[in-house]
Scaffold this active site. Structure first.
Site, PDB file in Angstrom:
ATOM      1  N   ASN A   5      -2.958  -6.357  -3.112  1.00 11.84           N
ATOM      2  CA  ASN A   5      -2.278  -5.576  -4.154  1.00 11.84           C
ATOM      3  C   ASN A   5      -0.887  -6.128  -4.500  1.00 11.84           C
ATOM      4  OD1 ASN A   5      -1.045  -4.847  -1.800  1.00 11.84           O
ATOM      5  ND2 ASN A   5      -1.588  -2.683  -1.894  1.00 11.84           N
ATOM      6  N   THR A  49      -0.834   2.222  -3.879  1.00 16.33           N
ATOM      7  CA  THR A  49      -1.484   1.181  -3.075  1.00 16.33           C
ATOM      8  C   THR A  49      -2.685   0.557  -3.782  1.00 16.33           C
ATOM      9  OG1 THR A  49      -0.823   2.478  -1.146  1.00 16.33           O
ATOM     10  CG2 THR A  49      -2.414   0.728  -0.774  1.00 16.33           C
ATOM     11  N   ARG A 101       1.446  -3.434  -9.443  1.00 13.92           N
ATOM     12  CA  ARG A 101       0.110  -3.460  -8.845  1.00 13.92           C
ATOM     13  C   ARG A 101      -0.990  -3.339  -9.896  1.00 13.92           C
ATOM     14  NH1 ARG A 101       1.514  -0.197  -3.227  1.00 13.92           N
ATOM     15  NH2 ARG A 101       1.682  -2.061  -1.913  1.00 13.92           N
ATOM     16  N   LYS A 137       3.043 -10.784  -1.852  1.00 10.74           N
ATOM     17  CA  LYS A 137       2.009 -11.059  -0.857  1.00 10.74           C
ATOM     18  C   LYS A 137       1.209 -12.321  -1.223  1.00 10.74           C
ATOM     19  CE  LYS A 137       1.296  -6.252   0.668  1.00 10.74           C
ATOM     20  NZ  LYS A 137       0.306  -5.134   0.609  1.00 10.74           N
ATOM     21  N   ARG A 172       9.255   1.286  -5.202  1.00  8.38           N
ATOM     22  CA  ARG A 172       7.910   1.894  -5.103  1.00  8.38           C
ATOM     23  C   ARG A 172       7.399   2.292  -6.491  1.00  8.38           C
ATOM     24  NH1 ARG A 172       5.163   1.602  -0.033  1.00  8.38           N
ATOM     25  NH2 ARG A 172       3.911   3.327  -0.801  1.00  8.38           N
ATOM     26  N   PHE A 223      -9.003  -1.160   8.493  1.00  6.62           N
ATOM     27  CA  PHE A 223      -8.662  -2.340   7.688  1.00  6.62           C
ATOM     28  C   PHE A 223      -7.600  -3.224   8.338  1.00  6.62           C
ATOM     29  CE2 PHE A 223      -6.021   1.166   5.932  1.00  6.62           C
ATOM     30  CZ  PHE A 223      -4.746   0.628   6.067  1.00  6.62           C
TER      31      PHE A 223
END
Ligand code: IDP
Ligand code: MG
Length: 143
Positions: free
Chosen positions: A112, A91, A102, A9, A85, A57
């Protein structure tokens, strides 16, 4: 063979963490079969996060994911979705175990560091959102 979409990200791309994150997934034995950098458009962001449309959000999430480039990668292997995952952690980075992506690279619950598909069904939809079939490469990992 199971496939999963991973996104590095904007918070991680802009901090120069793309290689470190990809390295962890490669080292896990999963096979990378597609890879690119892109700016996520508002339309792609809304499709990708459609499940969160009603969440408070959501507007912030769309602004964040479109704020700078992402690295999009497809990894393939038995149980790819669950394995990615597990490598990512939960998260919220503050709830993630040391050694997870993360925990080690995330900033907060929004920024994250990574996205990973959450089920094999979602993965196939997400793969098609981000990649055309001709963008995939075909090879055997040496191991
Ligand atoms: P996931 O990425 O672990 O599957 P989701 O619940 O699907 O988590 O949320 C999608 C993304 O939305 C998260 O990765 C994070 O960037 C953002 N997000 C989730 N919950 C919150 C929140 O409470 N505040 C701000 N952003 C959030
Ligand atoms: Mg999710």
């Amino acid at each position: 063979m199971e496939r999963s979409l991973m996104l590095i990200k904007p918070d991680a791309v802009t901090r120069g963490l793309s290689g470190a994150i990809l390295s962890r997934v490669e080292a896990s034995g999963l096979k990378m079969t597609a890879l690119k950098m892109l700016h996520v458009s508002p339309e792609l962001a809304a499709s990708h996060y459609a499940a969160h449309q009603e969440k408070p959000f959501f507007p912030g999430l769309i602004a964040y994911i479109t704020s700078a480039p992402v690295v999009a990668a497809i990894f393939e292997g038995d149980g790819a979705v669950g394995r990615i995952r597990a490598l990512m952690g939960p998260t919220n980075p503050t709830q993630a175990e040391p050694g997870t992506i993360r925990h080690d690279f995330g900033i907060d619950i929004e920024r994250n560091a990574v996205h990973g598909s959450d089920s094999a069904e979602t993965a196939e939809k997400e793969v098609k959102l981000f990649f055309d079939e001709q963008e995939f490469v075909h090879y055997n990992r040496a191991d």
